[in-house]
Design an enzyme around this catalytic site. Structure first.
Site, PDB file in Angstrom:
ATOM      1  N   GLY A  46       0.842  -1.197   0.000  1.00 36.39           N
ATOM      2  CA  GLY A  46       0.000   0.000   0.000  1.00 36.39           C
ATOM      3  C   GLY A  46       0.871   1.238   0.000  1.00 36.39           C
ATOM      4  N   GLN A  51       2.985   9.965   1.487  1.00 37.66           N
ATOM      5  CA  GLN A  51       4.283   9.291   1.674  1.00 37.66           C
ATOM      6  C   GLN A  51       5.287   9.664   0.571  1.00 37.66           C
ATOM      7  OE1 GLN A  51       2.235   5.288   2.455  1.00 37.66           O
ATOM      8  NE2 GLN A  51       4.117   5.120   3.663  1.00 37.66           N
ATOM      9  N   CYS A  94       5.460  -0.220   7.652  1.00 29.76           N
ATOM     10  CA  CYS A  94       5.174   1.008   6.913  1.00 29.76           C
ATOM     11  C   CYS A  94       6.436   1.383   6.148  1.00 29.76           C
ATOM     12  CB  CYS A  94       4.787   2.123   7.887  1.00 29.76           C
ATOM     13  SG  CYS A  94       4.364   3.671   7.054  1.00 29.76           S
ATOM     14  N   LEU A  95       6.263   1.727   4.872  1.00 32.24           N
ATOM     15  CA  LEU A  95       7.429   2.086   4.060  1.00 32.24           C
ATOM     16  C   LEU A  95       8.088   3.362   4.573  1.00 32.24           C
ATOM     17  CD1 LEU A  95       5.909   1.208   0.574  1.00 32.24           C
ATOM     18  CD2 LEU A  95       7.540  -0.146   1.914  1.00 32.24           C
ATOM     19  N   HIS A 136      -4.903   1.518   7.514  1.00 31.86           N
ATOM     20  CA  HIS A 136      -3.525   2.032   7.664  1.00 31.86           C
ATOM     21  C   HIS A 136      -3.282   3.187   6.679  1.00 31.86           C
ATOM     22  CE1 HIS A 136       1.013   1.231   8.096  1.00 31.86           C
ATOM     23  NE2 HIS A 136       0.936   2.019   7.040  1.00 31.86           N
ATOM     24  N   GLU A 137      -3.682   2.978   5.414  1.00 31.94           N
ATOM     25  CA  GLU A 137      -3.443   4.017   4.390  1.00 31.94           C
ATOM     26  C   GLU A 137      -4.340   5.233   4.641  1.00 31.94           C
ATOM     27  OE1 GLU A 137      -0.843   3.618   2.828  1.00 31.94           O
ATOM     28  OE2 GLU A 137      -0.628   1.473   3.120  1.00 31.94           O
ATOM     29  N   HIS A 140      -2.870   7.543   7.091  1.00 29.31           N
ATOM     30  CA  HIS A 140      -1.846   8.441   6.528  1.00 29.31           C
ATOM     31  C   HIS A 140      -2.479   9.742   6.019  1.00 29.31           C
ATOM     32  CE1 HIS A 140       1.950   6.273   6.551  1.00 29.31           C
ATOM     33  NE2 HIS A 140       1.431   5.197   6.001  1.00 29.31           N
TER      34      HIS A 140
HETATM   35  O1  K1U Z   1       3.834   2.315   4.048  1.00 23.17           O
HETATM   36  C1  K1U Z   1       2.722   1.843   3.823  1.00 23.17           C
HETATM   37  O2  K1U Z   1       1.715   2.438   4.134  1.00 23.17           O
HETATM   38  C2  K1U Z   1       2.660   0.516   3.146  1.00 23.17           C
HETATM   39  C3  K1U Z   1       2.647  -0.667   4.099  1.00 23.17           C
HETATM   40  C4  K1U Z   1       1.223  -1.164   4.165  1.00 23.17           C
HETATM   41  C5  K1U Z   1       0.855  -2.103   5.267  1.00 23.17           C
HETATM   42  C6  K1U Z   1       1.586  -3.225   5.563  1.00 23.17           C
HETATM   43  C7  K1U Z   1       1.192  -4.104   6.568  1.00 23.17           C
HETATM   44  C8  K1U Z   1       0.034  -3.866   7.249  1.00 23.17           C
HETATM   45  C9  K1U Z   1      -0.694  -2.728   6.971  1.00 23.17           C
HETATM   46  C10 K1U Z   1      -0.298  -1.854   5.967  1.00 23.17           C
HETATM   47  C11 K1U Z   1       3.594  -1.706   3.520  1.00 23.17           C
HETATM   48  O3  K1U Z   1       3.443  -2.132   2.421  1.00 23.17           O
HETATM   49  S1  K1U Z   1       4.924  -2.241   4.523  1.00 23.17           S
HETATM   50  C12 K1U Z   1       5.716  -3.463   3.511  1.00 23.17           C
HETATM   51  C13 K1U Z   1       4.934  -4.726   3.395  1.00 23.17           C
HETATM   52  O4  K1U Z   1       3.955  -4.909   4.088  1.00 23.17           O
HETATM   53  C14 K1U Z   1       5.336  -5.779   2.415  1.00 23.17           C
HETATM   54  C15 K1U Z   1       6.459  -5.658   1.634  1.00 23.17           C
HETATM   55  C16 K1U Z   1       6.810  -6.674   0.747  1.00 23.17           C
HETATM   56  C17 K1U Z   1       6.042  -7.791   0.624  1.00 23.17           C
HETATM   57  C18 K1U Z   1       4.917  -7.930   1.403  1.00 23.17           C
HETATM   58  C19 K1U Z   1       4.563  -6.934   2.293  1.00 23.17           C
HETATM   59 ZN    ZN Z   2       2.297   3.350   6.119  1.00 18.80          ZN
END
Ligand code: K1U
Ligand code: ZN
Length: 183
Positions: A46, A51, A94-95, A136-137, A140
Site C-alpha cells: 500500500g 508518503q 510502513c514504508l 492504515h493508508e 496516513h
Molecule cells: O507504508 C505503507 O503504508 C505501506 C505498508 C502497508 C501495510 C503493511 C502491513 C500492514 C498494513 C499496511 C507496507 O506495504 S509495509 C511493507 C509490506 O507490508 C510488504 C512488503 C513486501 C512484501 C509484502 C509486504
Molecule cells: Zn504506512
C-alpha cells in the site's frame, strides 16, 4: 511512469492532513500510476500520496503475492461508512518506518466509499489484510501513523529510533513483514 522517493519518519510532512481531490482527472491518474510503481518497487502492499510528499487524499493498494497477477486498487477521497465492533490484529509495517513492525488492533471489517481511477463512486467491504491496509493508508491521509496505535512507550521508542537514524544518515532499507493475522 516515475518512481518517487518515499518520505520517512521524522519527516514532518507525514503528519500533514491531506486534501480531497474532488475529481479523479488525468493529473490524479498520473499521481496514482507513479504511486503504484513506487509501491511495487519498494516493495510494499500500500502507499498513500503523502508518503511521496503529495498532500492529496489518494492511496493505492495491491495485495497480490509475488507470481500472482497484479490486482491494484486505486482509491481517492475514501470515507469509512461502516466498521465492525469486532477487532483483528495484524503485524503492520510502513514504508515510511523501514524495518519496524508491531502488532496493531483495528476493526476487522470496514465498508469504504471512494472514487476509483475512472472517477466512479465505489463501495468496498473489506475484511482481513485488506481491511487493515485500507485503514492504515487512510490514517496516513490524516497524518496518522501506525505507531500512534501503540503504547506511549513503544511510540516514543520508535520515534527516537528514527530520529537517531535520520541524524546519523543511516540507510534503513524497506523490508516486508511476515503478514499474518494474529489469532
Ligand atoms: O507504508 C505503507 O503504508 C505501506 C505498508 C502497508 C501495510 C503493511 C502491513 C500492514 C498494513 C499496511 C507496507 O506495504 S509495509 C511493507 C509490506 O507490508 C510488504 C512488503 C513486501 C512484501 C509484502 C509486504
Ligand atoms: Zn504506512
Amino acid at each position: 511512469m516515475a518512481l518517487r522517493p518515499i518520505l520517512c519518519l521524522p519527516d514532518p510532512r507525514l503528519r500533514a492532513t491531506s486534501e480531497n481531490v474532488g475529481v479523479v482527472d488525468d493529473e490524479v491518474r498520473a499521481l496514482m500510476d507513479d504511486m503504484l510503481d513506487t509501491m511495487y518497487a519498494a516493495p510494499g502492499i500500500g502507499l498513500a500520496a503523502i508518503q511521496i510528499g503529495v498532500p492529496k487524499r489518494v492511496l493505492v493498494i495491491d495485495l497480490a503475492k509475488k507470481g500472482e497477477l497484479p490486482t491494484p486498487l486505486f482509491v481517492a477521497d475514501p470515507e469509512i461508512i461502516e466498521k465492525s465492533e469486532e477487532l483483528s490484529t495484524y503485524e503492520e509495517g510502513c514504508l515510511s518506518l523501514p524495518e519496524y513492525f508491531e502488532d496493531v488492533q483495528r476493526p476487522a471489517r470496514v465498508k469504504v466509499r471512494y472514487l476509483d481511477r475512472n472517477n466512479e463512486r465505489q463501495e468496498i467491504e473489506a475484511t482481513g489484510l485488506l481491511a487493515t491496509c485500507l485503514q492504515h493508508e487512510m490514517d496516513h491521509l490524516d497524518g496518522k501513523l501506525f505507531i500512534d496505535h501503540l503504547s506511549r512507550l513503544k511510540r516514543d521508542r520508535a520515534e527516537k529510533k528514527f530520529a537517531k537514524a535520520a541524524r546519523l544518515g543511516e540507510p534503513l532499507a524497506p523490508r516486508g513483514p511476515e503478514i499474518r493475522e494474529k489469532v
